[in-house]
Design a protein around this motif. Sequence first.
Motif, PDB file in Angstrom:
ATOM      1  N   GLY A   1      45.604  58.627  45.169  1.00 15.14           N
ATOM      2  CA  GLY A   1      46.371  58.636  46.237  1.00 15.14           C
ATOM      3  C   GLY A   1      46.438  57.470  46.752  1.00 15.14           C
ATOM      4  N   ASP A   2      45.691  56.671  46.960  1.00 15.45           N
ATOM      5  CA  ASP A   2      45.389  55.411  47.724  1.00 15.45           C
ATOM      6  C   ASP A   2      46.380  54.163  47.308  1.00 15.45           C
ATOM      7  OD1 ASP A   2      43.167  56.276  49.083  1.00 15.45           O
ATOM      8  OD2 ASP A   2      41.991  55.083  48.208  1.00 15.45           O
ATOM      9  N   PHE A   3      46.970  53.713  48.277  1.00 12.96           N
ATOM     10  CA  PHE A   3      47.748  52.408  48.021  1.00 12.96           C
ATOM     11  C   PHE A   3      46.973  51.237  48.449  1.00 12.96           C
ATOM     12  CE2 PHE A   3      50.790  55.977  48.679  1.00 12.96           C
ATOM     13  CZ  PHE A   3      52.041  55.472  47.737  1.00 12.96           C
ATOM     14  N   ALA A   4      46.568  50.504  47.284  1.00  9.97           N
ATOM     15  CA  ALA A   4      45.545  49.506  47.578  1.00  9.97           C
ATOM     16  C   ALA A   4      45.583  48.529  46.768  1.00  9.97           C
ATOM     17  CB  ALA A   4      43.963  50.084  47.188  1.00  9.97           C
ATOM     18  N   SER A   5      45.166  47.290  47.238  1.00 10.53           N
ATOM     19  CA  SER A   5      44.917  45.836  46.618  1.00 10.53           C
ATOM     20  C   SER A   5      43.378  45.617  46.333  1.00 10.53           C
ATOM     21  CB  SER A   5      45.766  44.642  47.038  1.00 10.53           C
ATOM     22  OG  SER A   5      45.444  43.665  46.444  1.00 10.53           O
ATOM     23  N   VAL A   6      42.801  45.960  45.346  1.00 10.84           N
ATOM     24  CA  VAL A   6      41.294  45.803  45.314  1.00 10.84           C
ATOM     25  C   VAL A   6      41.083  44.767  44.125  1.00 10.84           C
ATOM     26  CG1 VAL A   6      40.948  47.835  46.275  1.00 10.84           C
ATOM     27  CG2 VAL A   6      41.287  47.826  44.002  1.00 10.84           C
ATOM     28  N   VAL A   7      39.691  44.702  43.800  1.00 12.87           N
ATOM     29  CA  VAL A   7      39.015  43.800  42.772  1.00 12.87           C
ATOM     30  C   VAL A   7      38.670  44.778  41.648  1.00 12.87           C
ATOM     31  CG1 VAL A   7      37.428  42.114  41.980  1.00 12.87           C
ATOM     32  CG2 VAL A   7      38.773  41.831  44.153  1.00 12.87           C
ATOM     33  N   ASP A   8      38.459  44.401  40.258  1.00  8.38           N
ATOM     34  CA  ASP A   8      37.477  45.032  39.459  1.00  8.38           C
ATOM     35  C   ASP A   8      36.178  45.095  39.655  1.00  8.38           C
ATOM     36  OD1 ASP A   8      36.441  46.617  37.288  1.00  8.38           O
ATOM     37  OD2 ASP A   8      37.400  45.245  35.804  1.00  8.38           O
TER      38      ASP A   8
ATOM     39  N   GLY B   1      26.071  35.701  43.146  1.00  9.02           N
ATOM     40  CA  GLY B   1      26.916  36.425  44.021  1.00  9.02           C
ATOM     41  C   GLY B   1      27.964  36.975  43.644  1.00  9.02           C
ATOM     42  N   PHE B   2      29.032  37.306  44.383  1.00  5.36           N
ATOM     43  CA  PHE B   2      30.255  37.751  44.119  1.00  5.36           C
ATOM     44  C   PHE B   2      31.475  37.412  45.188  1.00  5.36           C
ATOM     45  CE2 PHE B   2      33.468  40.970  43.025  1.00  5.36           C
ATOM     46  CZ  PHE B   2      32.947  41.709  41.835  1.00  5.36           C
ATOM     47  N   ASP B   3      32.648  37.197  44.414  1.00  5.05           N
ATOM     48  CA  ASP B   3      33.697  36.592  45.313  1.00  5.05           C
ATOM     49  C   ASP B   3      34.198  35.418  44.917  1.00  5.05           C
ATOM     50  OD1 ASP B   3      34.395  39.264  46.539  1.00  5.05           O
ATOM     51  OD2 ASP B   3      32.946  38.586  48.437  1.00  5.05           O
ATOM     52  N   ASP B   4      33.239  34.250  44.907  1.00  2.00           N
ATOM     53  CA  ASP B   4      33.466  32.888  44.816  1.00  2.00           C
ATOM     54  C   ASP B   4      34.266  32.416  45.880  1.00  2.00           C
ATOM     55  OD1 ASP B   4      33.253  30.389  43.684  1.00  2.00           O
ATOM     56  OD2 ASP B   4      35.026  30.632  42.419  1.00  2.00           O
ATOM     57  N   LEU B   5      33.736  32.550  47.097  1.00  2.00           N
ATOM     58  CA  LEU B   5      34.342  32.052  48.286  1.00  2.00           C
ATOM     59  C   LEU B   5      34.283  30.307  48.187  1.00  2.00           C
ATOM     60  CD1 LEU B   5      32.569  34.193  51.330  1.00  2.00           C
ATOM     61  CD2 LEU B   5      34.876  34.418  50.305  1.00  2.00           C
ATOM     62  N   PRO B   6      35.232  29.757  48.771  1.00  2.00           N
ATOM     63  CA  PRO B   6      35.319  28.238  48.881  1.00  2.00           C
ATOM     64  C   PRO B   6      33.812  27.637  49.062  1.00  2.00           C
ATOM     65  CG  PRO B   6      37.134  28.883  49.514  1.00  2.00           C
ATOM     66  CD  PRO B   6      36.456  30.113  49.526  1.00  2.00           C
ATOM     67  N   MET B   7      33.053  28.174  49.889  1.00  2.00           N
ATOM     68  CA  MET B   7      31.710  27.683  50.186  1.00  2.00           C
ATOM     69  C   MET B   7      30.673  27.976  49.378  1.00  2.00           C
ATOM     70  SD  MET B   7      30.696  30.407  53.230  1.00  2.00           S
ATOM     71  CE  MET B   7      29.309  29.797  53.520  1.00  2.00           C
ATOM     72  N   ALA B   8      30.977  28.693  48.406  1.00  2.00           N
ATOM     73  CA  ALA B   8      29.952  28.903  47.289  1.00  2.00           C
ATOM     74  C   ALA B   8      29.900  27.857  46.190  1.00  2.00           C
ATOM     75  CB  ALA B   8      30.443  30.276  46.384  1.00  2.00           C
TER      76      ALA B   8
ATOM     77  N   PRO C   1      41.238  41.166  38.074  1.00  2.00           N
ATOM     78  CA  PRO C   1      40.390  40.940  36.963  1.00  2.00           C
ATOM     79  C   PRO C   1      39.272  40.089  37.811  1.00  2.00           C
ATOM     80  CG  PRO C   1      42.137  39.600  36.357  1.00  2.00           C
ATOM     81  CD  PRO C   1      42.508  40.531  37.448  1.00  2.00           C
ATOM     82  N   THR C   2      38.179  40.225  37.205  1.00  2.00           N
ATOM     83  CA  THR C   2      37.139  39.217  37.665  1.00  2.00           C
ATOM     84  C   THR C   2      36.602  38.389  36.518  1.00  2.00           C
ATOM     85  OG1 THR C   2      35.386  40.897  37.239  1.00  2.00           O
ATOM     86  CG2 THR C   2      36.149  40.684  39.325  1.00  2.00           C
ATOM     87  N   GLU C   3      35.970  37.227  36.695  1.00  2.00           N
ATOM     88  CA  GLU C   3      35.295  36.428  35.568  1.00  2.00           C
ATOM     89  C   GLU C   3      34.118  35.884  36.224  1.00  2.00           C
ATOM     90  OE1 GLU C   3      37.111  32.431  35.071  1.00  2.00           O
ATOM     91  OE2 GLU C   3      38.432  32.757  36.624  1.00  2.00           O
ATOM     92  N   PHE C   4      32.913  35.483  35.330  1.00  2.00           N
ATOM     93  CA  PHE C   4      31.691  34.979  35.851  1.00  2.00           C
ATOM     94  C   PHE C   4      31.774  33.377  35.862  1.00  2.00           C
ATOM     95  CE2 PHE C   4      27.396  33.385  34.757  1.00  2.00           C
ATOM     96  CZ  PHE C   4      26.738  34.186  35.736  1.00  2.00           C
ATOM     97  N   VAL C   5      31.167  32.836  36.911  1.00  2.00           N
ATOM     98  CA  VAL C   5      31.262  31.364  37.412  1.00  2.00           C
ATOM     99  C   VAL C   5      29.854  30.803  37.299  1.00  2.00           C
ATOM    100  CG1 VAL C   5      32.015  29.742  38.951  1.00  2.00           C
ATOM    101  CG2 VAL C   5      33.457  31.765  38.553  1.00  2.00           C
ATOM    102  N   PRO C   6      29.452  30.317  36.371  1.00  2.00           N
ATOM    103  CA  PRO C   6      28.156  29.678  36.162  1.00  2.00           C
ATOM    104  C   PRO C   6      28.136  28.506  36.978  1.00  2.00           C
ATOM    105  CG  PRO C   6      29.120  29.054  34.153  1.00  2.00           C
ATOM    106  CD  PRO C   6      30.249  30.087  34.932  1.00  2.00           C
ATOM    107  N   ARG C   7      27.018  28.348  37.837  1.00  2.00           N
ATOM    108  CA  ARG C   7      26.703  27.000  38.901  1.00  2.00           C
ATOM    109  C   ARG C   7      25.409  26.665  38.544  1.00  2.00           C
ATOM    110  NH1 ARG C   7      30.940  29.021  42.631  1.00  2.00           N
ATOM    111  NH2 ARG C   7      32.757  28.001  42.168  1.00  2.00           N
TER     112      ARG C   7
ATOM    113  N   THR D   1      28.258  32.950  40.768  1.00  2.00           N
ATOM    114  CA  THR D   1      28.918  34.090  41.286  1.00  2.00           C
ATOM    115  C   THR D   1      29.843  34.862  40.290  1.00  2.00           C
ATOM    116  OG1 THR D   1      29.870  34.893  43.126  1.00  2.00           O
ATOM    117  CG2 THR D   1      30.834  32.473  42.438  1.00  2.00           C
ATOM    118  N   VAL D   2      30.627  35.577  40.871  1.00  2.00           N
ATOM    119  CA  VAL D   2      31.856  36.303  40.208  1.00  2.00           C
ATOM    120  C   VAL D   2      33.195  35.853  41.099  1.00  2.00           C
ATOM    121  CG1 VAL D   2      32.923  38.618  39.575  1.00  2.00           C
ATOM    122  CG2 VAL D   2      30.440  38.245  39.378  1.00  2.00           C
ATOM    123  N   ARG D   3      34.194  35.596  40.216  1.00  2.00           N
ATOM    124  CA  ARG D   3      35.224  35.065  40.874  1.00  2.00           C
ATOM    125  C   ARG D   3      36.490  36.078  40.692  1.00  2.00           C
ATOM    126  NH1 ARG D   3      36.961  29.678  38.445  1.00  2.00           N
ATOM    127  NH2 ARG D   3      35.493  28.893  39.855  1.00  2.00           N
ATOM    128  N   HIS D   4      37.171  36.227  41.560  1.00  2.00           N
ATOM    129  CA  HIS D   4      38.724  36.823  41.574  1.00  2.00           C
ATOM    130  C   HIS D   4      39.615  35.978  42.562  1.00  2.00           C
ATOM    131  CE1 HIS D   4      38.119  38.645  45.602  1.00  2.00           C
ATOM    132  NE2 HIS D   4      36.553  38.762  45.324  1.00  2.00           N
TER     133      HIS D   4
END
Length: 332
Positions: free
Chosen positions: A150-157, A269-276, A319-325, A285-288
Amino acid sequence: MGITSHDVARLAGVSQPTVSRALRDDPRVSMATREKVKRAAQALNYVPSEAGRTLSTRATRRVGVIVTDLTNPFYPHVIAPLHDELSSLGYRMMLITERSDEAVAEEKLLDQSMDGVVLATATTDSRLPAQLERRGMPYVFLNRDTGRAGDFASVVDNEGGGRLVARELVALGHRRIAGVFGAANTTTGREREMGFRLALAEAGVGLPEDRVVRGAFEYDTGYRALPVLLDAAEAPTAVFCGNDVVAIGVLNAALAAGVKVPDDLTVIGFDDLPMAAWEVFRLTTVRHDLQELSRQAARLLVRRIAKEVDPAGERLVLPTEFVPRATHAHAR
């Protein structure tokens, strides 16, 4: 008598309702018509009356956004695109900051000064969504929700992202693996941990509790967690962190302890913030799509305000994707 929207309409050669829509940048009005109306309004020194607009439409064209953790670098990257998308849809964004959802005074949200609310830092035990439901205030979750139907949400996998990390670590030969996860009362914390655990279990790799730390999605959580993990019976060769901010805390703690990343320790990590991606971190990290996460929340809220959604709820999952650095390597 002052200049009215009817005067602007006559000068621009359009209807009065078109003037109102054009001046709030309603996307249903063409760009050419909007520009023509704005030029007419400027020529007549016309200033729209927000109070009059509210009385005539019973809508304020304002949306509140509740954020309880402005110190987290994650939120500026979702608040800016949220603001821009709401503006393009004809809404003004009002940022409401408190230490917790419970500290948000009801009169700020429920006095009919807003058409809807975005909950950006919700916890699974917050009473605020139920309060909004009782008052008939449309709202959506951004990034975190309650995890209930019943949630109305914008989320990540989140679960899928956790699985990606676990599979990568197993493929790299890691078996002594640790996790610094988010708080148990957040869906982002629970789901990322669950996906990670499930994929490790499928590979026959355990995750004992002495190699698990949970806490707020903050730098200090990561910085304080690593010494605890290094003191475990078997120190980990890899650490999966609940987000990039936590991971940066782990990286700094590793530097302080003389632990080499990634030679001695893999950190993800997770999110892939620009600072990552900064050269000083180069965090694996994991990107979305941070911007789309916000944009689809704005669109969902506007549809909910207009009653153009299924009352049973709508959960939009990116969706998410793996970002190798540079912070991961084979186990040694």
